[in-house]
Design a protein around this motif. Structure first.
Motif, mmCIF file in Angstrom:
data_model
loop_
_atom_site.group_PDB
_atom_site.id
_atom_site.type_symbol
_atom_site.label_atom_id
_atom_site.label_comp_id
_atom_site.label_asym_id
_atom_site.label_seq_id
_atom_site.Cartn_x
_atom_site.Cartn_y
_atom_site.Cartn_z
ATOM 1 N N THR A 269 0.746 -1.079 0.114
ATOM 2 C CA THR A 269 0.102 -0.073 -0.130
ATOM 3 C C THR A 269 0.821 1.264 0.093
ATOM 4 O O THR A 269 2.052 1.302 0.411
ATOM 5 C CB THR A 269 -0.800 -0.217 1.247
ATOM 6 O OG1 THR A 269 -0.091 0.275 2.559
ATOM 7 C CG2 THR A 269 -1.797 -1.165 1.370
ATOM 8 N N HIS A 303 -7.042 7.182 0.119
ATOM 9 C CA HIS A 303 -6.725 5.811 -0.659
ATOM 10 C C HIS A 303 -5.213 5.251 -0.179
ATOM 11 O O HIS A 303 -4.547 4.503 -0.788
ATOM 12 C CB HIS A 303 -6.716 6.201 -2.274
ATOM 13 C CG HIS A 303 -7.931 6.311 -2.663
ATOM 14 N ND1 HIS A 303 -8.230 7.926 -3.223
ATOM 15 C CD2 HIS A 303 -9.309 5.897 -2.881
ATOM 16 C CE1 HIS A 303 -9.521 7.677 -3.538
ATOM 17 N NE2 HIS A 303 -10.162 6.639 -3.510
ATOM 18 N N ASP A 305 -4.571 2.903 1.724
ATOM 19 C CA ASP A 305 -4.502 1.624 2.076
ATOM 20 C C ASP A 305 -5.091 0.769 0.893
ATOM 21 O O ASP A 305 -5.296 -0.489 1.030
ATOM 22 C CB ASP A 305 -5.110 1.151 3.323
ATOM 23 C CG ASP A 305 -4.474 1.949 4.617
ATOM 24 O OD1 ASP A 305 -3.362 1.632 4.941
ATOM 25 O OD2 ASP A 305 -5.433 2.649 5.509
ATOM 26 N N VAL A 306 -5.098 1.472 -0.277
ATOM 27 C CA VAL A 306 -5.458 0.609 -1.397
ATOM 28 C C VAL A 306 -4.265 -0.400 -1.830
ATOM 29 O O VAL A 306 -3.177 -0.025 -1.864
ATOM 30 C CB VAL A 306 -5.858 1.549 -2.611
ATOM 31 C CG1 VAL A 306 -5.840 0.900 -3.854
ATOM 32 C CG2 VAL A 306 -6.977 2.472 -2.300
ATOM 33 N N PRO A 307 -4.656 -1.594 -2.215
ATOM 34 C CA PRO A 307 -3.551 -2.372 -2.344
ATOM 35 C C PRO A 307 -3.067 -2.100 -3.953
ATOM 36 O O PRO A 307 -3.896 -1.959 -4.620
ATOM 37 C CB PRO A 307 -4.133 -3.903 -2.532
ATOM 38 C CG PRO A 307 -5.439 -3.717 -1.702
ATOM 39 C CD PRO A 307 -5.781 -2.279 -1.918
#
Length: 438
Positions: A269, A303, A305-307
């Motif tokens: 992330t 965002h 922690d968006v993979p």
């Protein structure tokens, strides 16, 4: 500066970057000491179809932006057709913020050369080309030297390592046109024509370079082949996520303490990347960022922690692209940043299709009005309407990419536009920029 946690450091997976800091890493002697050309020896003992299947099994996807399955692309090449086959490496890296291929070619050019030989053997190509951006003089010099060293050692040329396989490799410097990063425009340029995208179908797999079956892959994609051959498909899939396997080089730039290249398992992330990079610069707080270069829709602080894999970024409404992660703070203006990117796309448009040629021309002028304090509320509708007429209607992806920052910045930061239009933010551009903008 923050100290990364051990579990975050564990996300670092140096595969393509593992030799970069070795003394004289670009020389063949160093490369051979560090597993260099061992994968080639192993590959030449295998059947070409088995190598294609290995790449399919590994789940390797293109590192140039689109993320197309590499083994599937190799498998499209028709066999026994009596035509010459070609491998072309797209090394025309030139998008704002993107800087993973040039350091790879500069620090470890033999990784690319070995990957080219293995990939060419797999698709039964006897001639390969590396098309490198014209301004990349130092990287091209290192690459040409590596190719010559490979010829001298018998890794290129006739009867490679007494296997009976022949391959000629040519390094070709382009003239510095961003459009030549589009695979068919690259092929036209390589053939000596003006770099403009071709109508598809037919596709390069059957009618590519010189109207013959051709595979076009990115530098990072081809450089990933030797490690997969040595380590195996399961080892490669042990990194990354189920649908986005392996490590990826994330290019971090902007308002951070330690910008640079961070090779991590896919799915890392931005929060973790920032931790590895020492955090934001003192006095700066994250406001917006690009997950994959200037042609990908902006994401915001929400965002974090968006993979960062193909599926995760797509679910957030953007594109993983070239993993060029440009990081902007609360002291940066999303309107001005979008204007600067748009100027780039306007300048680099090849002019072949009307939506991209005219749309970007006029959007630049609308942005100049807004940033000079002379914009109107109608200008925002004009921008969205223009993007709607460019997106999906351009001849290639350049037009689509140009709209990304416009629509996403209006989605997340419309108030910044209104502040310029309604006079709450001081103009950033002078009236001199408005010549021909009305």
């Amino acid at each position: 500066m923050t100290t990364p946690r051990p579990e975050t450091v564990a996300k670092l997976t140096p595969v393509l970057t593992k030799r970069w800091l070795s003394p004289d890493a670009w020389r063949i002697g160093t490369y051979e000491q560090l597993d260099g050309y061992a994968a080639l020896r192993k590959a030449l003992k295998a059947h070409p179809d088995d190598l294609i299947q290995l790449i399919k099994d590994s789940g390797l996807r293109g590192r140039g932006g689109a993320g197309f399955p590499t083994g599937l692309k190799w498998g499209f090449i028709p066999q026994g057709d009596g035509k010459p086959h070609y491998l072309v490496v797209n090394a025309d890296e030139g998008e704002p913020g993107t800087c993973k291929d040039l350091p790879l070619m500069t620090h470890d050019p033999h990784a690319l050369v070995e990957g080219v030989i293995i990939a060419s053997y797999a698709i039964r190509a006897s001639r390969a080309y590396i098309y490198i951006r014209g301004e990349a003089v130092h990287a091209a010099r290192r690459l040409r030297n590596a190719v010559q060293e490979a010829y001298d050692k018998g890794y290129l040329g006739r009867n490679i390592l007494r296997s009976g396989y022949d391959l000629e490799l040519v390094v070709h410097s382009g003239a510095g046109a961003y459009i030549c990063g589009e695979e068919t425009a690259l092929l036209d340029s390589l053939e000596g024509f003006r770099g403009q995208p071709r109508l598809r179908p037919p596709f390069p797999a059957t009618h590519g370079l010189y109207a013959s079956p051709t595979v076009v892959n990115n530098v990072g994609t081809i450089a990933s082949v030797p490690p997969i051959v040595l380590g195996g498909a399961d080892w490669w899939k042990s990194m990354g996520t189920e649908k986005s396997s392996g490590p990826m080089i994330y290019s971090l730039s902007g308002r951070i303490v330690n910008p640079g290249q961070y090779e991590c398992s896919m799915g890392v992330t931005l929060r973790e990347l920032l931790e590895l990079a020492g955090g934001m610069q003192p006095g700066h707080h994250l406001r917006f960022w690009t997950p994959g270069g200037s042609s990908t829709p902006l994401l915001a602080a929400e965002h974090l922690d968006v993979p960062l894999d193909f599926e995760g970024v797509a679910a957030a409404g953007s594109i993983l692209g070239t993993t060029a992660t440009q990081i902007f703070s609360d002291q940066d203006c999303p309107v001005y940043a979008t204007y600067r990117w748009l100027e780039f796309y306007h300048h680099e448009s090849c002019g072949k299709c009307t939506p991209c040629r005219e749309g970007n021309y006029w959007m630049v002028r609308v942005y100049r009005r807004i940033l000079a304090g002379q914009g109107t509320h109608e200008d925002l509708d004009t921008l969205l309407d223009t993007c709607d007429n460019i997106l999906g209607r351009s001849f290639c992806g350049l037009g689509d990419g140009a709209t990304s920052s416009v629509t996403s910045s209006l989605k997340y930061f419309k108030q910044d536009y209104l502040d310029y239009i309604e006079g709450r933010t001081a103009p950033k551009l002078s009236e001199k920029t408005l010549v021909g903008a009305h």
